[in-house]
Scaffold this motif. Structure first.
Motif, PDB file in Angstrom:
ATOM      1  N   ASP A 319      22.204 -26.776   7.001  1.00 55.86           N
ATOM      2  CA  ASP A 319      23.585 -26.463   6.605  1.00 55.86           C
ATOM      3  C   ASP A 319      23.630 -25.726   5.272  1.00 55.86           C
ATOM      4  N   GLY A 320      22.554 -25.870   4.473  1.00 62.49           N
ATOM      5  CA  GLY A 320      22.507 -25.205   3.169  1.00 62.49           C
ATOM      6  C   GLY A 320      22.785 -26.105   1.989  1.00 62.49           C
ATOM      7  N   THR A 321      22.720 -27.421   2.175  1.00 61.21           N
ATOM      8  CA  THR A 321      22.954 -28.322   1.046  1.00 61.21           C
ATOM      9  C   THR A 321      21.911 -28.094  -0.040  1.00 61.21           C
ATOM     10  N   ASP A 322      22.312 -28.281  -1.285  1.00 64.34           N
ATOM     11  CA  ASP A 322      21.357 -28.170  -2.397  1.00 64.34           C
ATOM     12  C   ASP A 322      20.459 -29.395  -2.476  1.00 64.34           C
ATOM     13  N   ALA A 323      21.019 -30.561  -2.161  1.00 62.96           N
ATOM     14  CA  ALA A 323      20.267 -31.801  -2.330  1.00 62.96           C
ATOM     15  C   ALA A 323      20.638 -32.801  -1.253  1.00 62.96           C
ATOM     16  N   VAL A 324      19.674 -33.656  -0.907  1.00 66.80           N
ATOM     17  CA  VAL A 324      19.918 -34.795  -0.024  1.00 66.80           C
ATOM     18  C   VAL A 324      19.666 -36.058  -0.838  1.00 66.80           C
ATOM     19  N   MET A 325      20.415 -37.104  -0.552  1.00 74.60           N
ATOM     20  CA  MET A 325      20.385 -38.292  -1.409  1.00 74.60           C
ATOM     21  C   MET A 325      20.119 -39.559  -0.617  1.00 74.60           C
ATOM     22  N   CYS A 326      19.338 -40.447  -1.204  1.00 72.51           N
ATOM     23  CA  CYS A 326      19.174 -41.781  -0.642  1.00 72.51           C
ATOM     24  C   CYS A 326      19.728 -42.804  -1.622  1.00 72.51           C
ATOM     25  N   SER A 327      20.233 -43.895  -1.088  1.00 76.78           N
ATOM     26  CA  SER A 327      20.877 -44.920  -1.908  1.00 76.78           C
ATOM     27  C   SER A 327      20.073 -46.217  -1.871  1.00 76.78           C
ATOM     28  N   ALA A 328      20.429 -47.120  -0.961  1.00 78.45           N
ATOM     29  CA  ALA A 328      19.717 -48.398  -0.883  1.00 78.45           C
ATOM     30  C   ALA A 328      18.247 -48.214  -0.516  1.00 78.45           C
ATOM     31  N   GLU A 329      17.930 -47.107   0.173  1.00 75.77           N
ATOM     32  CA  GLU A 329      16.553 -46.869   0.598  1.00 75.77           C
ATOM     33  C   GLU A 329      15.575 -46.923  -0.575  1.00 75.77           C
ATOM     34  N   THR A 330      15.997 -46.380  -1.713  1.00 78.39           N
ATOM     35  CA  THR A 330      15.117 -46.396  -2.887  1.00 78.39           C
ATOM     36  C   THR A 330      15.544 -47.426  -3.921  1.00 78.39           C
ATOM     37  N   ALA A 331      16.809 -47.840  -3.887  1.00 72.13           N
ATOM     38  CA  ALA A 331      17.295 -48.802  -4.884  1.00 72.13           C
ATOM     39  C   ALA A 331      16.755 -50.198  -4.617  1.00 72.13           C
ATOM     40  N   VAL A 332      16.818 -50.635  -3.362  1.00 71.72           N
ATOM     41  CA  VAL A 332      16.400 -51.999  -3.033  1.00 71.72           C
ATOM     42  C   VAL A 332      15.452 -52.049  -1.845  1.00 71.72           C
ATOM     43  N   GLY A 333      15.140 -50.899  -1.264  1.00 63.24           N
ATOM     44  CA  GLY A 333      14.299 -50.870  -0.078  1.00 63.24           C
ATOM     45  C   GLY A 333      12.844 -51.204  -0.358  1.00 63.24           C
ATOM     46  N   ALA A 334      12.107 -51.505   0.716  1.00 65.00           N
ATOM     47  CA  ALA A 334      10.696 -51.872   0.600  1.00 65.00           C
ATOM     48  C   ALA A 334       9.785 -50.656   0.509  1.00 65.00           C
ATOM     49  N   TYR A 335      10.316 -49.460   0.830  1.00 62.16           N
ATOM     50  CA  TYR A 335       9.470 -48.270   0.901  1.00 62.16           C
ATOM     51  C   TYR A 335      10.090 -47.080   0.152  1.00 62.16           C
ATOM     52  N   PRO A 336      10.369 -47.207  -1.136  1.00 61.48           N
ATOM     53  CA  PRO A 336      11.015 -46.104  -1.862  1.00 61.48           C
ATOM     54  C   PRO A 336      10.159 -44.837  -1.922  1.00 61.48           C
ATOM     55  N   PHE A 337       8.871 -44.979  -2.187  1.00 63.12           N
ATOM     56  CA  PHE A 337       7.996 -43.800  -2.262  1.00 63.12           C
ATOM     57  C   PHE A 337       7.928 -43.105  -0.907  1.00 63.12           C
ATOM     58  N   GLU A 338       7.724 -43.895   0.141  1.00 63.62           N
ATOM     59  CA  GLU A 338       7.611 -43.316   1.476  1.00 63.62           C
ATOM     60  C   GLU A 338       8.907 -42.625   1.892  1.00 63.62           C
ATOM     61  N   THR A 339      10.043 -43.182   1.478  1.00 66.58           N
ATOM     62  CA  THR A 339      11.335 -42.566   1.801  1.00 66.58           C
ATOM     63  C   THR A 339      11.439 -41.178   1.196  1.00 66.58           C
ATOM     64  N   VAL A 340      11.126 -41.073  -0.090  1.00 65.91           N
ATOM     65  CA  VAL A 340      11.208 -39.778  -0.772  1.00 65.91           C
ATOM     66  C   VAL A 340      10.201 -38.796  -0.181  1.00 65.91           C
ATOM     67  N   ARG A 341       9.005 -39.280   0.109  1.00 64.37           N
ATOM     68  CA  ARG A 341       7.982 -38.398   0.680  1.00 64.37           C
ATOM     69  C   ARG A 341       8.414 -37.881   2.054  1.00 64.37           C
ATOM     70  N   GLN A 342       8.971 -38.748   2.881  1.00 59.43           N
ATOM     71  CA  GLN A 342       9.441 -38.313   4.201  1.00 59.43           C
ATOM     72  C   GLN A 342      10.575 -37.301   4.086  1.00 59.43           C
ATOM     73  N   MET A 343      11.474 -37.512   3.140  1.00 56.21           N
ATOM     74  CA  MET A 343      12.562 -36.542   2.943  1.00 56.21           C
ATOM     75  C   MET A 343      12.001 -35.182   2.550  1.00 56.21           C
TER      76      MET A 343
END
Length: 489
Positions: A319-343
Motif C-alpha cells: 500500500d506504500g506505508t512508511d512503517a509497520v508497528m507491533c504493540s503487545a508482540e514486542t511489549a509483553v510477547g515471548a518472541y519480540p526479536f523474532e517478531t521484528v525479524r519476521q516483519m
C-alpha cells in the motif's frame, strides 16, 4: 521465553518497523540485536502505562542500545488520550448473557456488579440515546441502549460475554464528545519532551484543532529551547477523523492507521479500504504513515506468524506505508526479536516484488513548487534514467530526503546530516537511511567522504553512478539547490 541464539543476519528493507517497548523488550542487549539486523527503526513508548521515571529509564536503555549498535533510532511517545472505559468490577469480571439488562452508571464510584457498572468516562450519558449501539472490549460485547435516565444508561446485552474491569467503550458510528487531549496527556507530554522523544502520537484525534492544541502545548513546554520539536503523529481511530482526514493529515507530520478502535467504530470490513485510502492520501499530501494493530498478534505466544499476518504486513508495505508497528508482540510477547525479524523479512520480500507505490508522481499542477520539491523530483527522474545505484542527500533537517521518499522508487536513499535529531527523525521515513557527516565541509571533501562511506558499506562499487543533492553553499541550512550525477572513482 526467547531463543538462546539469535540470527543477526542483516535484512535490508525500506519500510520502517516500530516496536512497542515493555517488559518483554526493555533491555539493552535485545534492543541492540533488533537494531543490528536492520529490523528496529522506531521504539514506541505507550504512555497508557508507567511513571515518568519508568519512561526516563527506558529512554536511557533505548539510546544506549542505539549507541552500541552504531545507529540512531527514533522514540515515539504515544499519549493515552481519553479513557472511555467501564470502571472496576467486583471480582474483576462478570458473566453477561444475551438478552440480559446491564446498567452503565456514570455516578457509580464503587466497584461494579451485575446490577450496575461504573464509567471512567462520566459524559457518556450525554453522548448516547435510545437505539445507539455500544461496543465494549474491542467489539467483543455489544450493548443496545434502551434508555438514558440521568447518569444511568440502561442497555440490553446482545451477545454472551465475560466483561472485565476497565474495558474500552466505543459507539457505533462515532460521536463521543471526549477531547483528544486530557490533563494526563499534558503531563505526559512534558515527560515525553524531557526524555527527548522524536515523535509524539495524539490519540483519538477528531479534527485539525486537536493537532493545533498539541503543537501549542509543545511550543509552550519548549519555549526558549533551540531543540528540534517532536513531530506530531495523528492516530486515526475515530469516524470523525475519517470525515476530516485531509485537514488532519496536513496539520500532522504523519498519521497512524490505528485499526483497533477504528474497526470497532466503522466495522471491520471497512478498514482495509480505509487503510489504503489513508496511506495514499498521506503520501499525496507529503506526510508519512504508520500501519498498526494486531499485525503479528499470534507471535505474542508463537515463534512464527500466521499466513494471514504475513499477508497483512505485506499488503501494508504494498500500500506504500512508511512503517509497520507491533504493540503487545514486542511489549509483553515471548518472541519480540523474532517478531521484528519476521516483519523485516516480510517487508523485504514485498518490496522486491513491488513495481511502484501509490505515491506522488510529479503531479504538481500549475502552481510553482519549492526548490526542495523540484530537486527531489529531479533526483528520482534522473536516477531512473541513468540506472543509478543510490540517491544521496546532504541535508541539515532531512526534508530533501523525505521528499525523495514520497516518490515511487526502490533505490536506497542515504541522508547524510550533522544533526543527531535529524537522524532520529529520519528513522521513520520509508527507504531513508540516515548517516552522520559534517556538511559544513567544502563540497569536494564532502563528495569524497560520501563515496568512501558508501564504498565501505558495500552500497557502491567503482564505476557505479549515484545521485547527490546538496546546497551549493554547504554551510547554509535549508538551502538544497544542487543535483549532481556522480561516478564512483
Amino acid at each position: 521465553m526467547t531463543t538462546s541464539k539469535r540470527d543477526l543476519t542483516r535484512i535490508r528493507h525500506n519500510t520502517k518497523i516500530v516496536a512497542t517497548l515493555g517488559p518483554g523488550s526493555n533491555n539493552v542487549e535485545l534492543l541492540e540485536d533488533m537494531i543490528r539486523i536492520g529490523g528496529l527503526n522506531v521504539v514506541r513508548f505507550n504512555f497508557s502505562h508507567g511513571t515518568p521515571e519508568f519512561h526516563r529509564e527506558n529512554a536511557e536503555i533505548v539510546r544506549e542500545a542505539a549507541r552500541r549498535a552504531g545507529r540512531e533510532i527514533a522514540i515515539l511517545a504515544d499519549l493515552q488520550g481519553p479513557k472511555i472505559r467501564v470502571g472496576k468490577i467486583a471480582g474483576g469480571s462478570i458473566q453477561l448473557n444475551q438478552g440480559e439488562k446491564l446498567v452503565l452508571d456514570a455516578a457509580l464510584d464503587g466497584e461494579g456488579t451485575r446490577e450496575a457498572v461504573g464509567l471512567d468516562y462520566r459524559n457518556l450519558p450525554d453522548d448516547v440515546k435510545a437505539g445507539d449501539v455500544l461496543w465494549l472490549d474491542d467489539g467483543l460485547l455489544t450493548l443496545t441502549v434502551d434508555s438514558v435516565e440521568g447518569s444511568r444508561i440502561i442497555t440490553t446485552v446482545e451477545n454472551s460475554h465475560v466483561l472485565k474491569s476497565n474495558k474500552g467503550i466505543n459507539k457505533r458510528g462515532g460521536g463521543l464528545s471526549a477531547g483528544a487531549l486530557t490533563e494526563k496527556d499534558f503531563r505526559d507530554l512534558k515527560t515525553a519532551i524531557a526524555i527527548g522523544c522524536d515523535y509524539l502520537a495524539v490519540s483519538f484525534v477528531k479534527s485539525a484543532e486537536d493537532l493545533h492544541t498539541a503543537r501549542a502545548k509543545v511550543e509552550e513546554e519548549m519555549k526558549g529551547s533551540s531543540a528540534v520539536r517532536p513531530g506530531l503523529v495523528s492516530k486515526i481511530e475515530r469516524v470523525e477523523a475519517i470525515e476530516n482526514l485531509d485537514e488532519i493529515i496536513l496539520a500532522s507530520d504523519g498519521i497512524m492507521v490505528a485499526r483497533g478502535d477504528l474497526a470497532v467504530e466503522v466495522g471491520h470490513a471497512a478498514v482495509p479500504a480505509l487503510q489504503k485510502r489513508m496511506i495514499r492520501r498521506a503520501r499525496e499530501l507529503r506526510r508519512f504513515s504508520i500501519t498498526a494493530t494486531q499485525m503479528m498478534e499470534s507471535m505474542i505466544t508463537n515463534p512464527v506468524p500466521t499466513r494471514a499476518e504475513v499477508s497483512d504486513v505485506a499488503n501494508a508495505v504494498l500500500d506504500g506505508t512508511d512503517a509497520v508497528m507491533c504493540s503487545a508482540e514486542t511489549a509483553v510477547g515471548a518472541y519480540p526479536f523474532e517478531t521484528v525479524r519476521q516483519m523485516a523479512i516480510i517487508a523485504a520480500a514485498a518490496e522486491a516484488e513491488q513495481d511502484s507505490l501509490n505515491g506522488v508522481e510529479d503531479e504538481y499542477g500549475e502552481e510553482p513548487v519549492s526548490t526542495n520539491l523540484a530537486i527531489a523530483s529531479g533526483a528520482v527522474d534522473i536516477a531512473r534514467a541513468v540506472n543509478a545505484k543510490a540517491i544521496v542527500a546532504l541535508t541539515e533537517s532531512g526534508s530533501t530526503a523525505f521528499e525523495v521518499s514520497r516518490h515511487s522508487i526502490q533505490l536506497p536513499i542515504y541522508a547524510l546530516t550533522p544533526s543527531v535529531s535529524a537522524q532520529r527523525r529520519m528513522a521513520m521515513y520509508r527507504g531513508v537511511r540516515p548517516l552522520m557527516i559534517a556538511t559544513s565541509k567544502d563540497h569536494e571533501t564532502a563528495i569524497n567522504e560520501v563515496e568512501a562511506m558508501l564504498l565501505e558499506r558495500g552500497v557502491l562499487a567503482k564505476g557505479d553512478l549515484f545521485i547527490m543533492t546538496s546546497g551549493s553553499r554547504m554551510r547554509e541550512s535549508g538551502s538544497t539547490n544542487m543535483l549532481q550525477v556522480l561516478t564512483v572513482e
